[in-house]
Scaffold this motif. Structure first.
Motif, PDB file in Angstrom:
ATOM      1  N   LEU A   1      -3.677   5.466  -4.604  1.00  9.80           N
ATOM      2  CA  LEU A   1      -3.209   6.733  -4.500  1.00  9.80           C
ATOM      3  C   LEU A   1      -3.491   7.383  -3.083  1.00  9.80           C
ATOM      4  CD1 LEU A   1      -3.292   6.335  -7.606  1.00  9.80           C
ATOM      5  CD2 LEU A   1      -4.133   8.732  -7.769  1.00  9.80           C
ATOM      6  N   ALA A   2      -4.549   6.440  -2.280  1.00  8.94           N
ATOM      7  CA  ALA A   2      -5.128   6.806  -1.084  1.00  8.94           C
ATOM      8  C   ALA A   2      -5.570   5.659  -0.548  1.00  8.94           C
ATOM      9  CB  ALA A   2      -6.081   8.071  -1.066  1.00  8.94           C
ATOM     10  N   PRO A   3      -5.673   5.253   0.905  1.00 10.43           N
ATOM     11  CA  PRO A   3      -6.158   4.286   1.450  1.00 10.43           C
ATOM     12  C   PRO A   3      -7.717   4.592   1.479  1.00 10.43           C
ATOM     13  CG  PRO A   3      -5.240   5.810   3.203  1.00 10.43           C
ATOM     14  CD  PRO A   3      -4.943   6.272   1.829  1.00 10.43           C
ATOM     15  N   SER A   4      -8.401   3.079   1.937  1.00 14.79           N
ATOM     16  CA  SER A   4      -9.718   3.150   2.429  1.00 14.79           C
ATOM     17  C   SER A   4      -9.953   2.918   3.801  1.00 14.79           C
ATOM     18  CB  SER A   4     -10.113   1.843   1.683  1.00 14.79           C
ATOM     19  OG  SER A   4      -9.627   0.643   1.988  1.00 14.79           O
ATOM     20  N   THR A   5     -11.027   3.062   4.249  1.00 16.29           N
ATOM     21  CA  THR A   5     -11.381   2.800   5.644  1.00 16.29           C
ATOM     22  C   THR A   5     -12.352   1.987   6.034  1.00 16.29           C
ATOM     23  OG1 THR A   5     -10.783   5.329   6.006  1.00 16.29           O
ATOM     24  CG2 THR A   5     -12.334   4.091   7.606  1.00 16.29           C
ATOM     25  N   VAL A   6     -11.980   0.612   6.639  1.00 19.86           N
ATOM     26  CA  VAL A   6     -12.845  -0.247   6.883  1.00 19.86           C
ATOM     27  C   VAL A   6     -13.872   0.059   8.018  1.00 19.86           C
ATOM     28  CG1 VAL A   6     -13.075  -2.515   7.852  1.00 19.86           C
ATOM     29  CG2 VAL A   6     -11.550  -2.025   6.447  1.00 19.86           C
ATOM     30  N   PRO A   7     -15.208   0.054   7.778  1.00 20.33           N
ATOM     31  CA  PRO A   7     -16.081   0.775   8.715  1.00 20.33           C
ATOM     32  C   PRO A   7     -16.042   0.463  10.174  1.00 20.33           C
ATOM     33  CG  PRO A   7     -17.444  -0.042   6.723  1.00 20.33           C
ATOM     34  CD  PRO A   7     -15.911  -0.434   6.603  1.00 20.33           C
ATOM     35  N   HIS A   8     -15.893  -0.660  10.451  1.00 21.49           N
ATOM     36  CA  HIS A   8     -15.827  -1.072  11.873  1.00 21.49           C
ATOM     37  C   HIS A   8     -14.409  -0.684  12.508  1.00 21.49           C
ATOM     38  CE1 HIS A   8     -13.990  -4.911   9.788  1.00 21.49           C
ATOM     39  NE2 HIS A   8     -13.123  -4.651  10.948  1.00 21.49           N
ATOM     40  N   ALA A   9     -13.375  -0.178  11.656  1.00 18.33           N
ATOM     41  CA  ALA A   9     -12.120   0.201  12.114  1.00 18.33           C
ATOM     42  C   ALA A   9     -11.968   1.581  12.531  1.00 18.33           C
ATOM     43  CB  ALA A   9     -10.958  -0.172  11.297  1.00 18.33           C
ATOM     44  N   GLY A  10     -12.680   2.309  11.411  1.00 15.88           N
ATOM     45  CA  GLY A  10     -12.872   3.896  11.753  1.00 15.88           C
ATOM     46  C   GLY A  10     -11.591   4.689  11.256  1.00 15.88           C
ATOM     47  N   VAL A  11     -10.596   3.966  10.792  1.00 16.40           N
ATOM     48  CA  VAL A  11      -9.294   4.557  10.623  1.00 16.40           C
ATOM     49  C   VAL A  11      -8.831   4.271   9.180  1.00 16.40           C
ATOM     50  CG1 VAL A  11      -8.665   5.289  12.868  1.00 16.40           C
ATOM     51  CG2 VAL A  11      -7.914   3.234  11.755  1.00 16.40           C
TER      52      VAL A  11
ATOM     53  N   HIS B   1       6.434  -1.667  -4.014  1.00 17.70           N
ATOM     54  CA  HIS B   1       7.128  -0.439  -3.387  1.00 17.70           C
ATOM     55  C   HIS B   1       6.450   0.691  -3.357  1.00 17.70           C
ATOM     56  CE1 HIS B   1       8.452  -0.926  -7.746  1.00 17.70           C
ATOM     57  NE2 HIS B   1       7.866   0.117  -7.766  1.00 17.70           N
ATOM     58  N   ARG B   2       6.767   1.987  -2.501  1.00 13.94           N
ATOM     59  CA  ARG B   2       6.233   3.150  -2.194  1.00 13.94           C
ATOM     60  C   ARG B   2       7.198   4.228  -2.959  1.00 13.94           C
ATOM     61  NH1 ARG B   2       3.447   4.265   3.436  1.00 13.94           N
ATOM     62  NH2 ARG B   2       2.486   2.159   2.786  1.00 13.94           N
ATOM     63  N   ILE B   3       6.460   5.036  -3.613  1.00 15.19           N
ATOM     64  CA  ILE B   3       7.259   5.942  -4.737  1.00 15.19           C
ATOM     65  C   ILE B   3       6.582   7.299  -4.379  1.00 15.19           C
ATOM     66  CG2 ILE B   3       8.039   4.428  -6.269  1.00 15.19           C
ATOM     67  CD1 ILE B   3       5.892   5.324  -8.227  1.00 15.19           C
ATOM     68  N   ALA B   4       7.033   8.096  -4.996  1.00 17.82           N
ATOM     69  CA  ALA B   4       6.727   9.577  -5.217  1.00 17.82           C
ATOM     70  C   ALA B   4       5.360   9.659  -6.122  1.00 17.82           C
ATOM     71  CB  ALA B   4       7.817  10.599  -5.558  1.00 17.82           C
ATOM     72  N   MET B   5       4.463  10.425  -5.965  1.00 16.15           N
ATOM     73  CA  MET B   5       3.271  10.530  -7.084  1.00 16.15           C
ATOM     74  C   MET B   5       4.054  10.794  -8.424  1.00 16.15           C
ATOM     75  SD  MET B   5       0.124  10.214  -7.701  1.00 16.15           S
ATOM     76  CE  MET B   5      -1.080  10.706  -8.938  1.00 16.15           C
ATOM     77  N   GLU B   6       3.399  10.174  -9.379  1.00 10.77           N
ATOM     78  CA  GLU B   6       3.798  10.561 -10.845  1.00 10.77           C
ATOM     79  C   GLU B   6       2.535  10.490 -11.673  1.00 10.77           C
ATOM     80  OE1 GLU B   6       6.552   7.705 -12.087  1.00 10.77           O
ATOM     81  OE2 GLU B   6       5.573   5.911 -12.036  1.00 10.77           O
ATOM     82  N   ASN B   7       2.531  10.957 -13.085  1.00  7.40           N
ATOM     83  CA  ASN B   7       1.317  10.859 -13.849  1.00  7.40           C
ATOM     84  C   ASN B   7       0.850   9.677 -14.411  1.00  7.40           C
ATOM     85  OD1 ASN B   7       3.141  10.184 -16.051  1.00  7.40           O
ATOM     86  ND2 ASN B   7       3.341  12.012 -16.506  1.00  7.40           N
ATOM     87  N   ALA B   8      -0.302   9.678 -14.787  1.00  4.45           N
ATOM     88  CA  ALA B   8      -1.097   8.399 -15.019  1.00  4.45           C
ATOM     89  C   ALA B   8      -0.376   7.552 -16.177  1.00  4.45           C
ATOM     90  CB  ALA B   8      -2.152   8.783 -15.660  1.00  4.45           C
ATOM     91  N   ASP B   9       0.325   8.136 -16.991  1.00  2.90           N
ATOM     92  CA  ASP B   9       1.266   7.274 -18.014  1.00  2.90           C
ATOM     93  C   ASP B   9       2.347   6.716 -17.319  1.00  2.90           C
ATOM     94  OD1 ASP B   9      -0.352   8.206 -20.042  1.00  2.90           O
ATOM     95  OD2 ASP B   9       1.034   9.344 -21.066  1.00  2.90           O
ATOM     96  N   GLY B  10       2.905   7.205 -16.505  1.00  2.00           N
ATOM     97  CA  GLY B  10       3.799   6.807 -15.627  1.00  2.00           C
ATOM     98  C   GLY B  10       3.429   5.437 -14.756  1.00  2.00           C
ATOM     99  N   ILE B  11       2.447   5.682 -14.019  1.00  3.62           N
ATOM    100  CA  ILE B  11       1.989   4.651 -13.184  1.00  3.62           C
ATOM    101  C   ILE B  11       1.268   3.516 -14.110  1.00  3.62           C
ATOM    102  CG2 ILE B  11      -0.176   4.143 -11.571  1.00  3.62           C
ATOM    103  CD1 ILE B  11       0.202   6.859 -10.769  1.00  3.62           C
ATOM    104  N   THR B  12       0.573   3.611 -15.090  1.00  2.00           N
ATOM    105  CA  THR B  12       0.263   2.836 -15.966  1.00  2.00           C
ATOM    106  C   THR B  12       1.353   1.705 -16.590  1.00  2.00           C
ATOM    107  OG1 THR B  12      -1.540   4.012 -16.841  1.00  2.00           O
ATOM    108  CG2 THR B  12      -1.082   2.188 -18.022  1.00  2.00           C
TER     109      THR B  12
END
Length: 333
Positions: A192-202, A225-236
């Motif tokens: 749903l959102a990315p992480s940030t590697v400490p030494h990269a900083g972004v 694929h990348r899609i529009a956000m949907e509810n938990a049941d749809g993602i599952t």
């Protein structure tokens, strides 16, 4: 970037040092080179299990060092493979005379470095076997590997093979049961959102506020694929359908189901995912015999979750239920 760190270059060493202090009853930390072994290593006459990989996936792998799972874990830099000069001493440190099994996630650096370490260990008289975990159904190839990536199924391999080694199985038998788990386990995740590697900083990748990535890797690799956000049941549903198809799950099958958090999603959301996954499996006549819900193989603070399903047999259930005592998994003791 806001993180509870000091020097970005010291994150792994300081984290592993803290882990060792917190769990001194279970593990010993070696700092030069860096690796973690169970407190009573080597256990004479027992097959030793060694795994490892880039840091940032905690509790994998050090959290699974202890009775009934790994004998050693080798942490690399964040999202980076450990080196042979770490893997070799970890291997020799847990050699109790019955040989050592390397459990390797299918990433190019991990594969090459564990292969090198195994060759060096063999030259020192240690018998080493290896298994390759490749349970991610999201993609066949990625930025990090040829073939399917090794992700959540690694936890199941380490646990069940670790239990077999603990009961006294020889190297051939432990390797065989590890491979049987690999052959019957599949995973898929979403970010749903990315992480940030400490030494990269972004952030490691970009997602719009209304987008999610289906089939993400544990390092932030792109998925199906990348899609529009949907509810938990749809993602599952999107995550589980490729898994059930790949395993050809049907009426009468028994499974171990893990809903794994990627590091940034609360337990309340993971249980919503679990609720739907159980319902979908029930529709197929599949029984969830055992389960895990929580953070077991993460990607720093990535928001999202992954599903891992293992098709069980009687021996796997017996091994899963046997005593385990690690920082991250503990029962029967």
């Amino acid at each position: 970037m806001k993180k509870l760190i000091n020097d970005p270059k010291a994150v792994v060493n300081e984290s592993v040092e803290g882990f060792g202090l917190a769990h001194a009853d279970l593990v010993t930390v070696h700092t030069d080179p860096l690796f973690v072994v169970r407190k009573d290593a080597p256990v004479q006459g027992k097959v030793g299990l060694v795994s490892g990989g880039g840091s940032g996936h905690e509790p994998l792998h050090a959290g699974y060092v202890g009775r009934g799972m790994l004998d050693a874990a080798v942490p690399g830099a964040v999202f980076t493979s450990p080196t042979p000069d770490q893997i070799l001493p970890a291997t020799t440190a847990v050699n109790g005379g019955a040989g050592v099994l390397h459990i390797v996630k299918n990433y190019t650096g991990d594969v090459l470095n564990f292969e090198t370490a195994a060759e060096l260990a063999a030259a020192e008289g240690v018998e080493v076997r290896s298994v390759l975990v490749n349970d991610d159904v999201a993609v066949e190839d990625s930025l990090y590997t040829a073939g399917r990536r090794g992700v959540g199924g690694t936890v199941f391999v380490e646990r069940i093979a670790g239990a077999a080694a603990e009961r006294g199985d020889d190297l051939e038998a432990v390797t065989a049961v590890a491979q049987r788990v690999i052959d019957n386990v599949r995973s898929m995740g979403a970010a749903l959102a990315p992480s940030t590697v400490p030494h990269a900083g972004v952030p490691s990748f970009d997602l719009a506020e209304d987008e999610i990535e289906i089939g993400i890797g544990i390092h932030g690799e792109p998925g199906r694929h990348r899609i529009a956000m949907e509810n938990a049941d749809g993602i599952t549903t999107r995550l589980l359908e490729p898994i059930t198809a790949d395993l050809n799950l049907g009426s009468g099958d028994r499974v171990l189901l893990m809903v794994n958090g990627m590091g940034g999603s609360p337990a309340s959301e993971l249980y919503i995912v679990y609720r739907k996954a159980v319902a979908l499996l029930k529709e197929r006549g599949v029984t969830v015999e055992r389960s895990l819900v929580g953070n077991y193989i993460t990607a720093l603070e990535m928001e999202g979750a992954s599903l891992t399903v293992l098709k069980l047999d009687d021996e796997m259930i017996t091994l899963w239920d046997s005593p385990v005592s690690t920082a991250a998994l503990r029962w029967g003791v």
